[in-house]
Design an enzyme around this catalytic site. Structure first.
Site, mmCIF file in Angstrom:
data_model
loop_
_atom_site.group_PDB
_atom_site.id
_atom_site.type_symbol
_atom_site.label_atom_id
_atom_site.label_comp_id
_atom_site.label_asym_id
_atom_site.label_seq_id
_atom_site.Cartn_x
_atom_site.Cartn_y
_atom_site.Cartn_z
ATOM 1 N N THR A 249 66.388 -10.088 -25.723
ATOM 2 C CA THR A 249 66.304 -10.252 -24.264
ATOM 3 C C THR A 249 64.894 -9.869 -23.813
ATOM 4 O OG1 THR A 249 66.850 -7.967 -23.722
ATOM 5 C CG2 THR A 249 68.716 -9.470 -24.107
ATOM 6 N N GLU B 149 72.418 -3.861 -22.202
ATOM 7 C CA GLU B 149 71.529 -3.912 -21.046
ATOM 8 C C GLU B 149 71.391 -2.463 -20.591
ATOM 9 O OE1 GLU B 149 69.847 -6.278 -19.558
ATOM 10 O OE2 GLU B 149 70.541 -7.898 -20.858
ATOM 11 N N ASP C 131 74.320 10.020 -21.240
ATOM 12 C CA ASP C 131 74.927 11.103 -20.450
ATOM 13 C C ASP C 131 75.375 10.611 -19.072
ATOM 14 O OD1 ASP C 131 72.374 10.745 -19.375
ATOM 15 O OD2 ASP C 131 71.762 12.844 -19.558
ATOM 16 N N TYR D 42 75.639 0.207 -14.231
ATOM 17 C CA TYR D 42 75.245 0.400 -15.638
ATOM 18 C C TYR D 42 76.114 1.473 -16.296
ATOM 19 C CZ TYR D 42 72.666 2.679 -19.443
ATOM 20 O OH TYR D 42 72.325 3.281 -20.628
HETATM 21 P P1 NAD Z 1 66.381 -1.383 -24.364
HETATM 22 O O1 NAD Z 1 66.725 -2.142 -23.125
HETATM 23 O O2 NAD Z 1 64.974 -0.974 -24.607
HETATM 24 O O3 NAD Z 1 66.845 -2.205 -25.645
HETATM 25 C C1 NAD Z 1 68.101 -2.834 -25.715
HETATM 26 C C2 NAD Z 1 68.052 -3.858 -26.852
HETATM 27 O O4 NAD Z 1 69.358 -4.458 -26.955
HETATM 28 C C3 NAD Z 1 67.044 -4.982 -26.627
HETATM 29 O O5 NAD Z 1 66.292 -5.214 -27.787
HETATM 30 C C4 NAD Z 1 67.930 -6.174 -26.288
HETATM 31 O O6 NAD Z 1 67.352 -7.421 -26.697
HETATM 32 C C5 NAD Z 1 69.199 -5.863 -27.036
HETATM 33 N N1 NAD Z 1 70.384 -6.507 -26.466
HETATM 34 C C6 NAD Z 1 70.789 -6.499 -25.174
HETATM 35 N N2 NAD Z 1 71.909 -7.229 -25.027
HETATM 36 C C7 NAD Z 1 72.236 -7.689 -26.265
HETATM 37 C C8 NAD Z 1 73.289 -8.499 -26.767
HETATM 38 N N3 NAD Z 1 74.247 -8.991 -25.968
HETATM 39 N N4 NAD Z 1 73.322 -8.765 -28.098
HETATM 40 C C9 NAD Z 1 72.350 -8.270 -28.935
HETATM 41 N N5 NAD Z 1 71.317 -7.533 -28.501
HETATM 42 C C10 NAD Z 1 71.267 -7.216 -27.182
HETATM 43 O O7 NAD Z 1 67.337 -0.121 -24.348
HETATM 44 P P2 NAD Z 1 67.137 1.336 -24.984
HETATM 45 O O8 NAD Z 1 66.532 2.205 -23.986
HETATM 46 O O9 NAD Z 1 66.547 1.201 -26.319
HETATM 47 O O10 NAD Z 1 68.666 1.772 -25.115
HETATM 48 C C11 NAD Z 1 69.399 1.481 -26.297
HETATM 49 C C12 NAD Z 1 70.769 2.110 -26.208
HETATM 50 O O11 NAD Z 1 70.643 3.508 -26.014
HETATM 51 C C13 NAD Z 1 71.618 1.578 -25.050
HETATM 52 O O12 NAD Z 1 72.952 1.453 -25.507
HETATM 53 C C14 NAD Z 1 71.511 2.677 -24.003
HETATM 54 O O13 NAD Z 1 72.660 2.723 -23.207
HETATM 55 C C15 NAD Z 1 71.402 3.901 -24.872
HETATM 56 N N6 NAD Z 1 70.701 5.042 -24.256
HETATM 57 C C16 NAD Z 1 69.433 4.911 -23.772
HETATM 58 C C17 NAD Z 1 68.780 6.012 -23.239
HETATM 59 C C18 NAD Z 1 67.367 5.907 -22.707
HETATM 60 O O14 NAD Z 1 66.882 6.849 -22.093
HETATM 61 N N7 NAD Z 1 66.647 4.816 -22.924
HETATM 62 C C19 NAD Z 1 69.427 7.251 -23.179
HETATM 63 C C20 NAD Z 1 70.729 7.346 -23.674
HETATM 64 C C21 NAD Z 1 71.346 6.259 -24.215
HETATM 65 O O1 TDX Z 2 59.669 3.818 -10.436
HETATM 66 C C1 TDX Z 2 60.575 4.642 -10.570
HETATM 67 N N1 TDX Z 2 60.595 5.738 -9.766
HETATM 68 C C2 TDX Z 2 61.573 6.701 -9.849
HETATM 69 O O2 TDX Z 2 61.549 7.674 -9.093
HETATM 70 C C3 TDX Z 2 61.592 4.507 -11.577
HETATM 71 C C4 TDX Z 2 61.602 3.319 -12.492
HETATM 72 C C5 TDX Z 2 62.561 5.481 -11.671
HETATM 73 N N2 TDX Z 2 62.565 6.546 -10.824
HETATM 74 C C6 TDX Z 2 63.586 7.595 -10.980
HETATM 75 C C7 TDX Z 2 65.019 7.147 -11.089
HETATM 76 C C8 TDX Z 2 65.619 8.196 -12.011
HETATM 77 O O3 TDX Z 2 65.984 9.346 -11.260
HETATM 78 O O4 TDX Z 2 63.292 8.226 -12.235
HETATM 79 C C9 TDX Z 2 64.477 8.591 -12.942
HETATM 80 C C10 TDX Z 2 64.513 7.877 -14.270
HETATM 81 O O5 TDX Z 2 64.689 6.486 -14.022
HETATM 82 P P1 TDX Z 2 64.879 5.436 -15.211
HETATM 83 O O6 TDX Z 2 63.717 5.532 -16.138
HETATM 84 O O7 TDX Z 2 65.197 4.114 -14.602
HETATM 85 O O8 TDX Z 2 66.109 6.055 -16.007
HETATM 86 P P2 TDX Z 2 67.635 6.412 -15.578
HETATM 87 O O9 TDX Z 2 68.114 5.578 -14.460
HETATM 88 O O10 TDX Z 2 67.713 7.913 -15.426
HETATM 89 O O11 TDX Z 2 68.394 5.951 -16.925
HETATM 90 C C11 TDX Z 2 67.806 6.201 -18.234
HETATM 91 O O12 TDX Z 2 68.413 7.248 -18.888
HETATM 92 C C12 TDX Z 2 69.734 7.051 -19.311
HETATM 93 C C13 TDX Z 2 67.864 4.935 -19.098
HETATM 94 O O13 TDX Z 2 67.234 3.861 -18.431
HETATM 95 C C14 TDX Z 2 69.284 4.607 -19.447
HETATM 96 O O14 TDX Z 2 69.343 3.497 -20.327
HETATM 97 C C15 TDX Z 2 69.886 5.790 -20.114
HETATM 98 O O15 TDX Z 2 71.235 5.555 -20.355
#
Ligand code: NAD
Ligand code: TDX
Length: 332
Positions: free
Chosen positions: A36, A81, A122, A148
């Site tokens: 994606t 996503e 979380d 989400y």
């Molecule tokens: P990201 O958006 O960077 O990556 C997601 C990946 O999944 C992408 O490469 C995308 O192409 C793929 N994808 C999406 N839909 C798909 C589908 N239908 N089939 C196959 N591939 C698909 O996300 P991330 O930040 O790396 O998060 C990964 C996982 O970790 C997620 O499940 C998210 O909920 C979890 N998570 C993320 C955070 C965070 O802070 N980023 C924290 C806790 C948990």
């Molecule tokens: O421009 C911004 N300004 C701002 O104040 C953006 C992009 C975010 N924020 C705030 C919103 C949140 O309180 O910052 C905090 C972090 O935002 P995000 O990076 O969008 O993360 P959050 O919504 O907390 O979710 C993230 O952590 C949990 C990941 O995107 C998720 O995938 C994960 O599950």
């Protein structure tokens, strides 16, 4: 030698986990990723081709998923996503990938009796009051507040039900906000770093008093591996590294590390339904599995992340333009 299927392995955290497996184990990995807008196959570049292969496909498609699960000893499920602001605009892809995708994977896991680790957030526990010291634990009630987090909660509950009803061998992790190289520029930390690099002011939602509990992606990956290898089937593990910071404090630290005045940022309209505070109690992970984070200084991790974005403009430039167009439409 283990054959591991990593769904979403071309995303920020999935690719970090694949790089971790390459460095620390002799596992052979198949990545299943739909590529994606959020994917970054560049994050897998340079890994040994005899140990990592990429299958482009949808985790919600049974015909794609079934043979891959059949050929694996274990599956680690990252595909989702992942961005709250996108889900507020258009929740449908979150239902398809996060809920139907996890269901599809679970059915293949059940057919082939394959070990599964499900990666979650979380955010399924909702939020905590801004003031106070309470933290999420594995027995915190599910109280998701955003589209989400509701889909991630649904996916966790499906995994729990498949463990109880069908005896599938699964573990779940709920991790706090992760940061590090290759994170999509839509997320808080890379958005603000790249804003400063572009000569734009950082943008803080609402008051900016909201608190997130930051952990470096490398530490998230090492925790997932510990759970995959030594976790008790059927259990939930919370992953966190005691990194609570307000969004304001994070943005001020970025500005200071980048040589700007600490107050050179703007407040923009708040995210609807914005969760106030997340905080993780990772005692089970630390005591049962002996895990500890390596990145103990958030400021050092942030400085290293800033250097990475400074050195990789070619990687983020186009994605930044597209993300900022989406934000302009949302007024944030
Ligand atoms: P990201 O958006 O960077 O990556 C997601 C990946 O999944 C992408 O490469 C995308 O192409 C793929 N994808 C999406 N839909 C798909 C589908 N239908 N089939 C196959 N591939 C698909 O996300 P991330 O930040 O790396 O998060 C990964 C996982 O970790 C997620 O499940 C998210 O909920 C979890 N998570 C993320 C955070 C965070 O802070 N980023 C924290 C806790 C948990
Ligand atoms: O421009 C911004 N300004 C701002 O104040 C953006 C992009 C975010 N924020 C705030 C919103 C949140 O309180 O910052 C905090 C972090 O935002 P995000 O990076 O969008 O993360 P959050 O919504 O907390 O979710 C993230 O952590 C949990 C990941 O995107 C998720 O995938 C994960 O599950």
């Amino acid at each position: 030698m283990q054959r591991i299927l990593v769904t979403g392995g071309a995303g920020f955290l999935g690719a970090s986990f694949v790089r971790h497996l390459m460095a620390e184990t002799d596992a052979v990995v198949t990545v299943l990723d739909a590529l994606t807008y959020a994917a970054s196959p560049e994050a897998l570049a340079g890994l040994p081709p005899e140990r990592v292969s990429l299958v482009v496909g949808d985790v919600a498609d049974p015909a794609t998923v079934d043979p891959l699960v059949a050929a694996a000893d274990a599956v680690v499920h990252y595909a989702a996503e992942s961005h709250n602001d996108n889900a507020l605009d258009d929740p449908r892809p979150f239902l398809d990938s996060n809920v139907v995708g996890t269901f599809t994977l679970l059915e293949a896991i059940r057919r082939h009796d394959t070990r599964l680790h499900h990666v979650s957030t979380d955010e399924v526990y909702g939020d905590l009051p801004l003031e106070g010291t309470e933290r999420f634990t594995p027995s915190s009630p599910y109280r998701p507040s955003s589209p989400y987090s509701a889909t991630k909660a649904a996916s966790d509950l499906l995994v729990r039900a498949w463990v109880r009803s069908y005896g599938v061998r699964a573990t779940i992790s709920n991790c706090s906000n992760s940061y590090g190289p290759y994170q999509h520029v839509e997320k808080l930390i890379p958005r603000q770093i790249t804003n400063v690099l572009c000569g734009e002011r950082p943008r803080v939602y609402g008051s900016g008093a909201h608190v997130r509990d930051w952990i470096h992606a490398d530490d998230h990956s090492s925790a997932v591996r510990a759970i995959l290898e030594r976790g008790r089937v059927g259990e939930t593990y919370l992953i966190g590294a005691d990194g609570e910071r307000s969004n304001r404090a994070v943005v001020e630290a970025i500005l200071e590390l980048m040589g700007q005045p600490r107050d050179a940022y703007d407040h923009v309209p708040d995210r609807p339904g914005h969760d106030l505070r997340y905080a993780i109690d990772a005692t089970r992970l630390r005591t049962e599995l002996g895990w500890a984070p390596r990145h103990t200084s958030f400021e050092d991790g942030l400085a290293e992340t800033i250097r990475w974005y400074r050195d990789h403009e070619g990687w983020w430039r186009d994605a930044k333009l597209a993300a900022e167009e989406r934000y302009a439409r949302q007024g944030r």
